[in-house]
Scaffold this motif. Structure first.
Motif, PDB file in Angstrom:
ATOM      1  N   CYS A  75     -36.816 109.370  68.132  1.00  0.00           N
ATOM      2  CA  CYS A  75     -37.184 110.698  68.624  1.00  0.00           C
ATOM      3  C   CYS A  75     -36.665 110.904  70.048  1.00  0.00           C
ATOM      4  N   GLY A  76     -36.730 109.844  70.847  1.00  0.00           N
ATOM      5  CA  GLY A  76     -36.195 109.932  72.204  1.00  0.00           C
ATOM      6  C   GLY A  76     -34.700 110.217  72.191  1.00  0.00           C
ATOM      7  N   ALA A  77     -33.971 109.538  71.293  1.00  0.00           N
ATOM      8  CA  ALA A  77     -32.535 109.759  71.179  1.00  0.00           C
ATOM      9  C   ALA A  77     -32.240 111.175  70.690  1.00  0.00           C
ATOM     10  N   ALA A  78     -33.061 111.664  69.763  1.00  0.00           N
ATOM     11  CA  ALA A  78     -32.853 113.009  69.212  1.00  0.00           C
ATOM     12  C   ALA A  78     -33.069 114.084  70.280  1.00  0.00           C
ATOM     13  N   ILE A  79     -34.092 113.914  71.108  1.00  0.00           N
ATOM     14  CA  ILE A  79     -34.324 114.864  72.204  1.00  0.00           C
ATOM     15  C   ILE A  79     -33.195 114.758  73.226  1.00  0.00           C
ATOM     16  N   HIS A  80     -32.807 113.522  73.574  1.00  0.00           N
ATOM     17  CA  HIS A  80     -31.715 113.285  74.522  1.00  0.00           C
ATOM     18  C   HIS A  80     -30.422 113.933  74.032  1.00  0.00           C
ATOM     19  N   ARG A  81     -30.169 113.852  72.737  1.00  0.00           N
ATOM     20  CA  ARG A  81     -28.941 114.394  72.139  1.00  0.00           C
ATOM     21  C   ARG A  81     -29.001 115.909  72.003  1.00  0.00           C
ATOM     22  N   GLY A  82     -30.229 116.492  72.068  1.00  0.00           N
ATOM     23  CA  GLY A  82     -30.382 117.931  71.896  1.00  0.00           C
ATOM     24  C   GLY A  82     -30.543 118.351  70.449  1.00  0.00           C
ATOM     25  N   VAL A  83     -30.808 117.375  69.582  1.00  0.00           N
ATOM     26  CA  VAL A  83     -30.990 117.662  68.157  1.00  0.00           C
ATOM     27  C   VAL A  83     -32.319 118.365  67.922  1.00  0.00           C
ATOM     28  N   ILE A  84     -33.362 117.942  68.645  1.00  0.00           N
ATOM     29  CA  ILE A  84     -34.678 118.569  68.579  1.00  0.00           C
ATOM     30  C   ILE A  84     -35.196 118.756  70.002  1.00  0.00           C
ATOM     31  N   SER A  85     -36.249 119.529  70.136  1.00  0.00           N
ATOM     32  CA  SER A  85     -36.946 119.656  71.413  1.00  0.00           C
ATOM     33  C   SER A  85     -38.162 118.747  71.379  1.00  0.00           C
ATOM     34  N   ASN A  86     -38.958 118.789  72.430  1.00  0.00           N
ATOM     35  CA  ASN A  86     -40.151 117.943  72.467  1.00  0.00           C
ATOM     36  C   ASN A  86     -41.257 118.464  71.553  1.00  0.00           C
ATOM     37  N   SER A  87     -41.008 119.573  70.871  1.00  0.00           N
ATOM     38  CA  SER A  87     -41.988 120.047  69.885  1.00  0.00           C
ATOM     39  C   SER A  87     -41.806 119.347  68.545  1.00  0.00           C
ATOM     40  N   GLY A  88     -40.808 118.453  68.462  1.00  0.00           N
ATOM     41  CA  GLY A  88     -40.611 117.668  67.247  1.00  0.00           C
ATOM     42  C   GLY A  88     -39.722 118.370  66.243  1.00  0.00           C
ATOM     43  N   GLY A  89     -39.580 117.761  65.063  1.00  0.00           N
ATOM     44  CA  GLY A  89     -38.790 118.363  64.010  1.00  0.00           C
ATOM     45  C   GLY A  89     -38.024 117.329  63.204  1.00  0.00           C
TER      46      GLY A  89
END
Length: 551
Positions: A75-89
């Motif tokens: 999840c940290g990598a996904a937020i860092h990459r811009g794939v998701i926001s901190n609201s999840g997904g």
């Protein structure tokens, strides 16, 4: 279509519908994960996962950019990459081979970290929108698991608070040790790391490999749990080359312990150097550099050279010349790399003995400095402000903390007033702020009484302090009382006095108050504006006296 084909077609479709859908296939139900699920926890080449919302960004461990080491939070990598926001997904994760030199990049509120090498990687893309719609139930059932996981996650462990140290393990990766003994060495380091009690408020560790050229494998800030440190140690590969331990030690002392790499203020800096046989290069100079940087060097020597080999050793006394102190405490010997478990606990006990880390004690973090400030009428308000600026410029150089340097101030006329004592403020910011706000008293000049007052009321409560005591007296005139007797009593109490005179301050009084040798402890300027150039002289004097006291 004939009626005979209908059951056959229905059977095929029905069987297809009954087959379990796997994560990663189109329309599959994603795997509900926690904030801290890592890439290595998903053992599939491709998988759809669902990240929860509200993850604490500052607690993510992410290594790399675009391609992430598998020890990273998905999840940290996904937020860092811009794939998701901190609201999840929804996130789709793809497994990739391991690599070297994962980069550090700040993106979307997350600072990823560097990692020299890891055995597996992954990258992330956005999950399918259809997948997201199909996972409403998975989201709600995953939430309780998040709470449970957070209680167990290694990032939350405080560690052994009685063993606060920043430790670099400098392992031998030369051809001299070879691949087999190199692996045994890693096993031993792992056992030591495990017993230390690594945690956010306990010891932090990193690892450097010495060979032809030094390589920092991971820094202090990379991992704060024993589990992740053990993973990282396991992943370190054998480099080979000459045993250039001196080069590696010097590099570690100069580059490893910085705020950017995770070194903490006021925490002992330690390098544990493992040497199989003997070093190929000069290690004495590296030991000197390490001591200058306040680093405590331990040498763990394995398989000492036998008499027939001594002729090949550049310096047979390399251990004593490299360690923090050649008193036996900082050197450790193991006959070989087999059956080393019994050596783990004694080494850990040494590394956790805070009071023995004498090389961490520098003039900047191991002194008590009191300023005795003349507030008599002859000084005047504007010149008094220049005195406060003078003492501020001295104080701000030192590492002020509850376990480091301490500052106090007393203002005097005929009377004395403790502006603040050694235990009142434990941060540099607070000390400098209170100095700026000292109010000018105005009155007569009784310097002798002021010295006695300071010795009794300011230094008296600190008699058990391990720090060296200094008193800096700033005055602009002759004292109406005797200064020789009170100054002698201060010297006898172990207090080093620097006397700083301005304008009409008699040289005889300044010399009577100052410690020996007088010429290096007495300073004088005709104007208050001349105090500024004296700042560096006083600081150098304090450091010189401190170092001499440590011999």
């Amino acid at each position: 279509m004939s009626a005979a084909w209908i059951p056959i077609l229905c059977l095929g479709v029905c069987l297809l519908l009954l087959l379990p859908q796997t994560a990663g296939s189109e329309g599959a139900v994603p795997i509900a994960i926690t904030c801290f699920t890592r890439g290595l926890d998903i053992r599939k080449e491709k998988a759809d996962v669902l990240c929860p919302g509200g993850c604490p960004l500052e607690e993510f461990s992410v290594f790399g950019n675009i391609v992430y080491a598998s020890v990273s939070s998905i999840c940290g990598a996904a937020i860092h990459r811009g794939v998701i926001s901190n609201s999840g997904g929804p996130v789709r994760i793809y497994s990739l081979p391991g690599r070297e030199n994962y980069s550090s990049v700040v993106a979307n509120g997350i600072q990823s970290q560097t990692l020299s090498r890891w055995s597996a990687s992954f990258t992330v893309t956005k999950g399918k929108s259809g997948t997201q719609e199909a996972t409403g139930q998975a989201v709600s059932t995953a939430r309780p698991a998040i709470g449970k996981r957070l209680k167990k996650t290694p990032e939350k462990k405080t560690g052994n608070k009685d063993c606060k140290a920043d430790i670099a393990f400098l392992i031998d990766g030369s051809f001299n040790i070879g691949q087999r003994r190199f692996n045994l060495q890693k096993n031993f380091v792992g056992k030591v790391a495990l017993m230390l009690g690594i945690g956010t408020e306990g010891p932090h560790v990193g690892l450097v490999q010495a060979s032809e050229h030094p390589k920092i494998e991971f820094y202090l800030k990379n991992f704060t749990s024993a589990k992740d440190v053990l993973f990282a140690i396991k992943e370190v590969g054998f480099r080979g080359g000459n045993t250039n331990t001196g080069k590696a030690l010097k590099h570690t002392a100069q580059k490893f312990f910085t705020a950017d790499t995770g070194a903490r203020k006021g925490i002992p800096k330690v390098v544990v150097v493992f040497i199989d046989g003997w070093p190929s290069d000069d290690i004495e100079e590296a030991g000197i550099v390490a001591r200058e940087f306040g680093v405590n060097v331990f040498i763990v020597s394995v398989a000492k050279p036998i008499p027939e080999e001594l002729g090949m050793v550049p310096d047979v006394a390399f251990v004593d010349k490299a360690v923090c102190r050649s008193n036996g405490f900082f050197s450790y010997y193991m006959p070989n790399w087999f059956g080393t478990t019994k050596y783990v606990k004694p080494l850990v006990q040494k590394l956790c003995t805070h009071e023995q880390m004498v090389c961490s004690k520098t003039c900047y973090n191991s002194v008590n400095i009191a300023f005795l400030i003349d507030g008599s009428s002859s000084v005047g308000e504007s010149n008094f402000r220049l005195i406060l600026e003078f003492i501020s410029n001295i104080a701000k150089i030192f590492e002020i903390s509850d376990i480091g340097a301490k500052i106090a101030a007393v203002q005097f006329t005929y009377d004395q007033r403790t502006e603040f004592s050694f235990t009142d403020y434990s941060t540099k910011e607070n000390v400098l702020a209170v100095i700026r706000n000292i109010r000018y008293m105005s009155g007569g000049t009784a310097t002798g009484d002021a010295i006695s007052f300071t010795v009794r009321n300011v230094f008296g409560p600190m008699r058990d302090s391990p720090n060296k005591n200094f008193l800096v007296i700033v005055t602009d005139g002759q004292s109406y009382d005797d200064v020789r007797g009170p100054a002698a009593a201060a010297h006898d109490a172990g207090i080093t006095i620097f006397s700083v005179g301005v304008a009409w301050a008699p040289l005889d009084d300044l010399k009577d108050m100052a410690s020996k040798p007088k010429e290096s402890h007495v300073f004088f300027t005709r104007e208050f504006t001349g105090l500024e150039p004296i700042v560096s002289d006083v600081i150098r004097g304090i450091c010189r006296d401190f170092l001499e006291s440590q011999q």
